[in-house]
Scaffold this motif. Structure first.
Motif, short mmCIF file in Angstrom:
data_model
loop_
_atom_site.label_atom_id
_atom_site.label_comp_id
_atom_site.label_asym_id
_atom_site.label_seq_id
_atom_site.Cartn_x
_atom_site.Cartn_y
_atom_site.Cartn_z
N TRP A 185 0.82 -1.20 0.00
CA TRP A 185 0.00 0.00 0.00
C TRP A 185 0.87 1.26 0.00
O TRP A 185 0.48 2.29 -0.51
CB TRP A 185 -0.92 0.02 1.22
CG TRP A 185 -2.01 -1.00 1.11
CD1 TRP A 185 -1.94 -2.29 1.51
CD2 TRP A 185 -3.30 -0.83 0.54
NE1 TRP A 185 -3.11 -2.94 1.23
CE2 TRP A 185 -3.97 -2.05 0.64
CE3 TRP A 185 -3.95 0.25 -0.03
CZ2 TRP A 185 -5.26 -2.24 0.17
CZ3 TRP A 185 -5.25 0.06 -0.48
CH2 TRP A 185 -5.88 -1.16 -0.38
N LEU A 186 2.07 1.14 0.58
CA LEU A 186 2.98 2.29 0.66
C LEU A 186 4.12 2.21 -0.35
O LEU A 186 4.74 3.22 -0.67
CB LEU A 186 3.56 2.40 2.07
CG LEU A 186 2.53 2.60 3.18
CD1 LEU A 186 3.23 2.58 4.53
CD2 LEU A 186 1.75 3.89 2.99
N VAL A 187 4.40 1.02 -0.88
CA VAL A 187 5.53 0.83 -1.78
C VAL A 187 5.15 1.07 -3.24
O VAL A 187 5.88 1.71 -3.98
CB VAL A 187 6.12 -0.59 -1.61
CG1 VAL A 187 7.18 -0.88 -2.65
CG2 VAL A 187 6.70 -0.75 -0.21
N LEU A 188 3.99 0.55 -3.65
CA LEU A 188 3.58 0.67 -5.05
C LEU A 188 3.05 2.07 -5.32
O LEU A 188 2.21 2.58 -4.59
CB LEU A 188 2.53 -0.38 -5.38
CG LEU A 188 2.97 -1.83 -5.17
CD1 LEU A 188 1.82 -2.78 -5.43
CD2 LEU A 188 4.16 -2.18 -6.03
N LYS A 189 3.55 2.68 -6.39
CA LYS A 189 3.19 4.07 -6.71
C LYS A 189 2.82 4.20 -8.18
O LYS A 189 3.29 3.43 -9.02
CB LYS A 189 4.36 5.00 -6.41
CG LYS A 189 4.76 4.99 -4.95
CD LYS A 189 5.96 5.87 -4.69
CE LYS A 189 6.34 5.80 -3.22
NZ LYS A 189 7.51 6.63 -2.94
N ASP A 190 2.01 5.20 -8.49
CA ASP A 190 1.66 5.48 -9.87
C ASP A 190 2.76 6.34 -10.50
O ASP A 190 3.78 6.65 -9.88
CB ASP A 190 0.28 6.13 -9.98
CG ASP A 190 0.18 7.50 -9.34
OD1 ASP A 190 1.22 8.09 -9.00
OD2 ASP A 190 -0.95 7.99 -9.19
N ALA A 191 2.55 6.75 -11.75
CA ALA A 191 3.56 7.52 -12.48
C ALA A 191 3.88 8.87 -11.82
O ALA A 191 4.96 9.41 -11.99
CB ALA A 191 3.08 7.75 -13.91
N GLY B 295 3.99 9.25 -8.53
CA GLY B 295 4.56 8.99 -7.22
C GLY B 295 3.56 8.86 -6.10
O GLY B 295 3.93 8.80 -4.93
N GLN B 296 2.27 8.79 -6.42
CA GLN B 296 1.24 8.67 -5.39
C GLN B 296 1.03 7.19 -5.06
O GLN B 296 0.88 6.36 -5.94
CB GLN B 296 -0.07 9.29 -5.89
CG GLN B 296 -1.09 9.45 -4.81
CD GLN B 296 -2.25 10.34 -5.25
OE1 GLN B 296 -2.34 10.76 -6.39
NE2 GLN B 296 -3.13 10.62 -4.34
N TRP C 192 -4.30 7.01 -2.66
CA TRP C 192 -5.47 6.98 -3.54
C TRP C 192 -6.75 6.56 -2.79
O TRP C 192 -7.84 6.89 -3.21
CB TRP C 192 -5.23 6.00 -4.70
CG TRP C 192 -4.51 6.62 -5.84
CD1 TRP C 192 -3.19 6.48 -6.15
CD2 TRP C 192 -5.05 7.50 -6.82
NE1 TRP C 192 -2.87 7.21 -7.26
CE2 TRP C 192 -4.01 7.85 -7.70
CE3 TRP C 192 -6.31 8.03 -7.05
CZ2 TRP C 192 -4.19 8.69 -8.79
CZ3 TRP C 192 -6.49 8.86 -8.13
CH2 TRP C 192 -5.45 9.19 -8.99
N THR C 193 -6.59 5.81 -1.71
CA THR C 193 -7.77 5.30 -1.00
C THR C 193 -8.28 6.24 0.08
O THR C 193 -9.34 5.99 0.65
CB THR C 193 -7.47 3.94 -0.35
OG1 THR C 193 -6.44 4.08 0.61
CG2 THR C 193 -7.07 2.92 -1.39
#
Length: 72
Positions: free
Chosen positions: A54-60, A62-63, A68-69
């Motif tokens: 939840w904290l490691v995966l990011k969008d383009a 950097g969010q 997002w949730t």
């Protein structure tokens, strides 16, 4: 790995997920879509260990998924 050298729970789960989807990737590249049940399964599949995806995966931009949730 556990302190005693045995394979830990996260590694066992990661191994199982990879085995279940072995026909969908080759040479560390996906060859077809892989649908996993949760963000945590994605972390186990990618990192082969327990991680807070939840904290490691990011969008383009950097969010994180966590960001997002959240409802402001």
């Amino acid at each position: 790995m556990n302190k005693n050298g045995s394979i830990g729970f996260a590694a066992k789960m990661g191994q199982k997920i990879r085995e279940d989807h072995q026909q969908s990737f080759k040479d560390f590249k996906t060859t077809e879509d892989i649908i996993l049940k949760s963000v945590n399964e994605v972390g186990l599949f990618l990192y082969f260990a327990g991680t807070n995806s939840w904290l490691v995966l990011k969008d383009a931009k950097g969010q994180t998924i966590d960001a997002w949730t959240r409802v402001n």
